[in-house]
Design an enzyme around this catalytic site. Structure first.
Site, PDB file in Angstrom:
ATOM      1  N   CYS A 260      -1.577   9.913  -1.788  1.00 14.59           N
ATOM      2  CA  CYS A 260      -1.821   9.582  -0.385  1.00 14.59           C
ATOM      3  C   CYS A 260      -2.827  10.518   0.273  1.00 14.59           C
ATOM      4  CB  CYS A 260      -0.514   9.603   0.387  1.00 14.59           C
ATOM      5  SG  CYS A 260       0.237  11.241   0.509  1.00 14.59           S
TER       6      CYS A 260
ATOM      7  N   LYS B 206       0.822  -1.216   0.000  1.00 12.94           N
ATOM      8  CA  LYS B 206       0.000   0.000   0.000  1.00 12.94           C
ATOM      9  C   LYS B 206       0.854   1.263   0.000  1.00 12.94           C
ATOM     10  CE  LYS B 206      -0.654   0.621   5.002  1.00 12.94           C
ATOM     11  NZ  LYS B 206      -1.640   0.806   6.081  1.00 12.94           N
ATOM     12  N   ASP B 207       2.132   1.148   0.392  1.00 13.92           N
ATOM     13  CA  ASP B 207       3.016   2.312   0.455  1.00 13.92           C
ATOM     14  C   ASP B 207       3.677   2.633  -0.879  1.00 13.92           C
ATOM     15  OD1 ASP B 207       2.492   2.717   3.125  1.00 13.92           O
ATOM     16  OD2 ASP B 207       4.265   1.647   3.834  1.00 13.92           O
TER      17      ASP B 207
END
Length: 307
Positions: A238, A73-74
């Protein structure tokens, strides 16, 4: 043959995650510092999701390590020249966990429903902030950074630093042996999480994908890639409050994505399913994202950010 050199960030969670990969691949860990680990600034101000990946990728491209382990997810959704995601191991629990302050006389901790009015809840995620505001507009939301232990530690503090609850990824708590801190695991249908939450990505130089092939889990990769495909199509970074859930069942791939207004006051949802032989992760994510855009997602949330 020398052991596979596996690069990782130095946080306790990163070491736990990479340790499982190193054990499965008979490798050795090489710790690499990243700006995201040393800075106390907000994730968005540091440049978004890619801040945690850059140092690892630089070391990989320089030949200092043979593979690196990321929280999937990063990772930005745009491909990195010269590198490839060689494997996604079997995915851990994708749910978010509410961890609340212990209440005297109560056997179990408080849930999202039973938190008192005005309770202080900490999170550094725009998605979680929007979801919390939508579900409980009476809560006081506090922006926080730090590792898992730091965040959980604020549940025992008083004054301005004290919090009544924090929201964390269940997978991270499990990997650190801290899942007992969770007082509620939030249902994915009502509370979709960050695309690819709970999944790890093992990255190698392009052409070296065979190094991690034996730990690849096909359906975990398919689901994670479908969720991340929505982000890519929406050009969301993000700062965009977006949740997604994909899973494979009975030969079909199911994908749901939800875009929230940052204050939680509105949301849009799109869901699609298709038989595996009739679709790809990219195709189903495109259908979901296009439906969201046609419904006005770009007017609801900040899209067009870093990918």
């Amino acid at each position: 043959m020398s052991a596979l050199r596996i690069g990782t960030r130095g946080s306790a969670l990163a070491l736990a995650q990479a340790g499982t990969v190193a054990k499965a691949l008979d490798g050795e860990l090489v710790v690499i510092a990243s700006e995201g680990d040393t800075s106390t600034a907000s994730l968005a101000s540091l440049g978004g999701t890619g801040v945690f990946a850059k140092a690892l990728r630089d070391a990989l491209l320089a030949g200092e390590v043979d593979a690196v382990v990321h929280s999937y997810k990063d990772l930005p959704t745009a491909p990195e020249p010269g590198l490839a995601i060689a494997a996604v191991p079997k995915r851990a629990d994708a749910r978010d966990a509410l961890c609340s302050r212990k209440v005297e006389g109560a056997r179990d901790g408080l849930t999202l429903e039973t938190l008192p009015e005005g309770a202080r809840v900490g999170t550094g995620s725009p998605r979680r902030r929007a979801q919390l505001a939508a579900k409980r507009p009476d809560l006081e939301l506090v922006d926080i950074r730090g590792n898992v232990d730091t965040r959980l530690g604020r549940l025992t503090e008083t004054g301005e630093r004290g919090l009544d609850a924090v929201v964390l990824a269940a997978a991270g708590l499990e990997r650190l042996g801290r899942i007992d801190a969770a007082t509620e695991l939030l249902d994915l249908d009502a509370w979709p999480t960050a695309p690819a939450q709970g999944a790890l990505a093992v990255e190698t130089r392009r052409g070296d994908e065979r190094l991690a092939k034996r730990i690849a889990h096909k359906t975990s990769r398919l689901a994670a890639d479908a969720e991340r495909g929505v982000l890519a199509r929406l050009e969301a970074g993000c700062a965009a409050p977006i949740g997604a859930r994909a899973f494979v069942e009975d030969g079909m791939l199911f994908l749901t994505a939800r875009v929230y207004r940052p204050d939680g006051g509105a949301q849009l949802t799109s869901s699609h399913a298709a038989y595996l032989e009739d679709t790809t992760a990219a195709e189903i994510s495109t259908r979901v994202a296009d439906e969201l855009l046609a419904s006005g997602a770009a007017d609801l949330a900040p899209l067009g950010g870093d990918r």
